[in-house]
Scaffold this motif. Sequence first.
Motif, PDB file in Angstrom:
ATOM      1  N   PHE A  35      -7.294   2.406  13.217  1.00  0.00           N
ATOM      2  CA  PHE A  35      -7.010   1.708  11.974  1.00  0.00           C
ATOM      3  C   PHE A  35      -5.765   2.220  11.267  1.00  0.00           C
ATOM      4  O   PHE A  35      -5.135   1.491  10.519  1.00  0.00           O
ATOM      5  CB  PHE A  35      -8.230   1.776  11.047  1.00  0.00           C
ATOM      6  N   LEU A  36      -5.440   3.497  11.482  1.00  0.00           N
ATOM      7  CA  LEU A  36      -4.268   4.047  10.802  1.00  0.00           C
ATOM      8  C   LEU A  36      -3.328   4.716  11.817  1.00  0.00           C
ATOM      9  O   LEU A  36      -3.033   5.900  11.710  1.00  0.00           O
ATOM     10  CB  LEU A  36      -4.700   5.076   9.750  1.00  0.00           C
ATOM     11  N   ILE A  78      -3.025  -2.687   7.455  1.00  0.00           N
ATOM     12  CA  ILE A  78      -2.516  -1.314   7.358  1.00  0.00           C
ATOM     13  C   ILE A  78      -2.178  -0.761   8.736  1.00  0.00           C
ATOM     14  O   ILE A  78      -1.435   0.200   8.877  1.00  0.00           O
ATOM     15  CB  ILE A  78      -3.542  -0.419   6.615  1.00  0.00           C
ATOM     16  N   ARG A  79      -2.714  -1.428   9.747  1.00  0.00           N
ATOM     17  CA  ARG A  79      -2.412  -0.999  11.110  1.00  0.00           C
ATOM     18  C   ARG A  79      -0.938  -1.233  11.448  1.00  0.00           C
ATOM     19  O   ARG A  79      -0.392  -0.598  12.324  1.00  0.00           O
ATOM     20  CB  ARG A  79      -3.306  -1.780  12.076  1.00  0.00           C
ATOM     21  N   ALA A  97       2.674  -3.186   5.972  1.00  0.00           N
ATOM     22  CA  ALA A  97       1.638  -2.850   4.997  1.00  0.00           C
ATOM     23  C   ALA A  97       1.558  -1.347   4.797  1.00  0.00           C
ATOM     24  O   ALA A  97       1.365  -0.863   3.674  1.00  0.00           O
ATOM     25  CB  ALA A  97       0.288  -3.392   5.464  1.00  0.00           C
ATOM     26  N   TYR A  98       1.733  -0.607   5.862  1.00  0.00           N
ATOM     27  CA  TYR A  98       1.633   0.853   5.770  1.00  0.00           C
ATOM     28  C   TYR A  98       2.756   1.419   4.906  1.00  0.00           C
ATOM     29  O   TYR A  98       2.547   2.256   4.040  1.00  0.00           O
ATOM     30  CB  TYR A  98       1.681   1.460   7.173  1.00  0.00           C
ATOM     31  N   ARG A  99       3.944   0.915   5.136  1.00  0.00           N
ATOM     32  CA  ARG A  99       5.113   1.399   4.388  1.00  0.00           C
ATOM     33  C   ARG A  99       4.985   1.024   2.908  1.00  0.00           C
ATOM     34  O   ARG A  99       5.315   1.807   2.023  1.00  0.00           O
ATOM     35  CB  ARG A  99       6.366   0.779   4.999  1.00  0.00           C
ATOM     36  N   LYS A 100       4.486  -0.198   2.662  1.00  0.00           N
ATOM     37  CA  LYS A 100       4.336  -0.668   1.292  1.00  0.00           C
ATOM     38  C   LYS A 100       3.367   0.210   0.507  1.00  0.00           C
ATOM     39  O   LYS A 100       3.494   0.387  -0.689  1.00  0.00           O
ATOM     40  CB  LYS A 100       3.821  -2.120   1.313  1.00  0.00           C
ATOM     41  N   ASN A 101       2.398   0.784   1.214  1.00  0.00           N
ATOM     42  CA  ASN A 101       1.397   1.612   0.553  1.00  0.00           C
ATOM     43  C   ASN A 101       1.738   3.101   0.632  1.00  0.00           C
ATOM     44  O   ASN A 101       0.871   3.952   0.774  1.00  0.00           O
ATOM     45  CB  ASN A 101       0.018   1.347   1.153  1.00  0.00           C
ATOM     46  N   LEU A 130      -7.139  10.919   3.939  1.00  0.00           N
ATOM     47  CA  LEU A 130      -6.702  10.273   5.176  1.00  0.00           C
ATOM     48  C   LEU A 130      -7.073   8.802   5.187  1.00  0.00           C
ATOM     49  O   LEU A 130      -6.278   7.950   5.567  1.00  0.00           O
ATOM     50  CB  LEU A 130      -7.320  10.976   6.392  1.00  0.00           C
ATOM     51  N   LEU A 131      -8.296   8.516   4.767  1.00  0.00           N
ATOM     52  CA  LEU A 131      -8.793   7.145   4.864  1.00  0.00           C
ATOM     53  C   LEU A 131      -8.609   6.374   3.560  1.00  0.00           C
ATOM     54  O   LEU A 131      -9.216   5.337   3.363  1.00  0.00           O
ATOM     55  CB  LEU A 131     -10.274   7.149   5.256  1.00  0.00           C
ATOM     56  N   GLN A 132      -7.762   6.902   2.682  1.00  0.00           N
ATOM     57  CA  GLN A 132      -7.506   6.284   1.396  1.00  0.00           C
ATOM     58  C   GLN A 132      -7.165   4.804   1.538  1.00  0.00           C
ATOM     59  O   GLN A 132      -7.672   3.961   0.811  1.00  0.00           O
ATOM     60  CB  GLN A 132      -6.308   7.002   0.789  1.00  0.00           C
ATOM     61  N   ASN A 133      -6.294   4.507   2.478  1.00  0.00           N
ATOM     62  CA  ASN A 133      -5.787   3.143   2.591  1.00  0.00           C
ATOM     63  C   ASN A 133      -6.420   2.365   3.733  1.00  0.00           C
ATOM     64  O   ASN A 133      -5.960   1.289   4.074  1.00  0.00           O
ATOM     65  CB  ASN A 133      -4.277   3.182   2.801  1.00  0.00           C
TER      66      ASN A 133
END
Lengths: 449, 364
Positions: A95-96, A13-14, A18-22, A4-7
């Motif tokens: 954060f996520l 990332i919020r 950035a979230y989609r890219k990762n 879950l907290l990998q990224n």
Amino acid sequence: MKLLLQNAHIEGIRFYDAYRKNGGYQSVEKAFKMSTDAIVEEVKKSGLRGRGGAGFPTGMKWSFLAKPEGVPRHLVCNADESEPGTFKDRYLMEFLPHLLIEGLIVSSYALGSNATYIYIRGEYAWITDILEHAIAEAKQNGWLGKNILGSGFDCEIYVHRGAGAYICGEETALIESLEGKRGNPRLKPPFPAIQGVWMRPTVVNNVETLAAIVPIINMGGEEYAKIGVGRSTGTKLLSVCGNVNKPGVYEIDMTISVEEFIYSDKYCGGIPNGKRLKACIPGGSSVPIVPANLLFKTAKGETRMMNYESLSDGGFATGTMMGSGGFIVLDEDQCVVRHTMTLARFYNHESCGQCSPCREGTGWMYKILKNIENGQGKLSDIDLLWDIQRRIEGNTICPLGDAAAWPVAAAIRHFRDEFEWHVLNPEESQRRNYGIAHYADPLPMVGVV
Amino acid sequence: MSEVQNFKVTIDNITVEVAPGTTILNAARAIGGEVAPPAMCYYSKLKDSGGKCRTCLVEVSKGSEKDPRPMPKLVASCRTTVMDGMEVKNITSEKVLDARKGIVEMLLINHPLDCPVCDQAGECDLQNLSYEHGSEKTRYEFKRRTFEKEDIGPYIQLHMTRCIMCFRCVYTADQLTDKREHGILERGDHAQISTLLGKSLDHDFIGNVIDVCPVGALTDKTFRFKNRVWFAKPVDAHRDCPTCKGKVRLWMRGEEVFRVTARKDQWGEVEDFICNDCRFHKKETKDWVIEGPSVVDRRSVIAQGHYQGKVGMVKEQPRLIDQVIGKAPKLLMDIHSISDVNRPDVDLSQIEGPAHSDDFEHNK
């Protein structure tokens, strides 16, 4: 191992880009190619257990959902994280936020919920904004709204703010509150899977449970089940507070021992100032407190591991519960009586007042504990406390009564000598607790390792 | 439509057949007597009531014929429906009696115990319950929570200190009135029943909240402090009422009507709700057609007047000890033997006119 907290450490990332890219939203793409039953089957295979406290298998909960023709179904995300000591969902949502949204979209699709709600506690006001921003971003990019990815499935996510009541974390009280009523728990049956929000079939899941759907879909249920031990599969978020060097939120894969978790530098990093460990509450304030000697070794002499089975080994007599993962560590200077009083005050304040044992009993326990703490207690009060908690436990509508009774029961069970010392040495206990003088602990430290 | 198969349930080793969907409490009431669990919040005439007071907890020792596992916790019998072949233990279970004793104690810790000045005394469910299941002493040593008395309307006074939060009046007001005016403020042990910003309750049938109240929290202002209920003689009467059925119970002393209530059945529940006009305004004998003395349950304190033989007092049921395996329940404290005022050798129906305390004097 982190799923879950990998990224979580990645900057930005919020936000959606950035979230989609990762690798974000891949599970939605994958899930929309699967049938809804196949997703439920995957979740069942994963062995995921509810992360809200009770540890009920999520796949089973989903399969109980009634599916009558023409009646809308709902998914509700329980973000009313009010248990003292638990703040894992806050971290996740802060954060996520997109991880939760992603999990919600997949779960809504699997359960057929076109209107999904996030019931968030009122105190998390700034997280409401974060979530609403994330929902708007997801909607802009076509992950929410009408006809998602051309699948013909519509989904909207609404954030609903509670008014700040612990009881609204109980699923039927949450449903009542979501409907705009007073947050009193309903009598079960009927269970929410049959009659929930507006008498429609409803599934209520914790934030972490729904976020865990994302890795389950991404890697497949069987792969997910390989992480962890026995029936404790996957990873678990733990929020650590109290007397440790490194408090915070940790993700563990439930294969490490409790001792390693407290003392290794990777996790809590030991107790500050060279103090000794006295006791620990491993799953949020309502689970029984365990003294150090029972924390590292079970009554059978096995090493206690950080998973559902091992922590509850020995029942409530010598064990405890995984609960919601609020890991509270007490060092040798902490007073168990004062600590128990604080918890009793909390449960007294948060009792909804619907059923009599909890309404009257929690206040009574708090008053007795306050007396003992203030040096006005009697030895018979300890037996009386035991009797009250025994009569509250199991006799109430919702688990709040149990949650109020367990900490008191466990504190008396394991630390009765400390209660007696408080009653017999009122002045010294006052000095100790108010920091007027530091006394070496007058009790033989049976529980201290 | 095919014939509905009745379910067989066994409660305290007595088997009864009831329709599917019946609650355990109603099945037990069908057997009657001591098998029926006490109910402080459940009211069969009010939708959604029940489950809150926890006095009706019972132990289910066998779930059903298909699934014989016992239920892990005690269940609220008023809201749990029966299954075929279910076995329930009420007064035969130590666990149930112990839990009930605990609940009575908890109900009483914030109760003012002002029975000597309370109008409900004598017909109070909590009083009966604590005689039957409570202990003589309380272990509570703290200040009890208190509230100010509140007038909610011209006829009803709310004395929140006595309230046990059964929610019956809330359901009554909700189900009678269109607009919700009556509800709960605050939570936990400082929760309180109130109306919106001290507004008064106004409805033709709102007086019924007094009858449904199991304790003396809601009292009739036209009757407050007028008389003790056990000195008044209950008489069934009726009149042609344009709004309600007009079947009431008059509480009389001599020719004087002290108060009017609805008729209550043996479980303390109102048979027909009556309107405010009947309850508060018709207080003269000429308003009513008297049918005859009411049937009063012997177990209640009001029945102490020894009306046997002359009027239709309920015959005492044979005790169940023979049929019940295990421990016999605690006997209801016999009010006749302990009270100085209510002497058993004085037969109220022999006394001319209203009874007076002089009639009970020891050395008469």
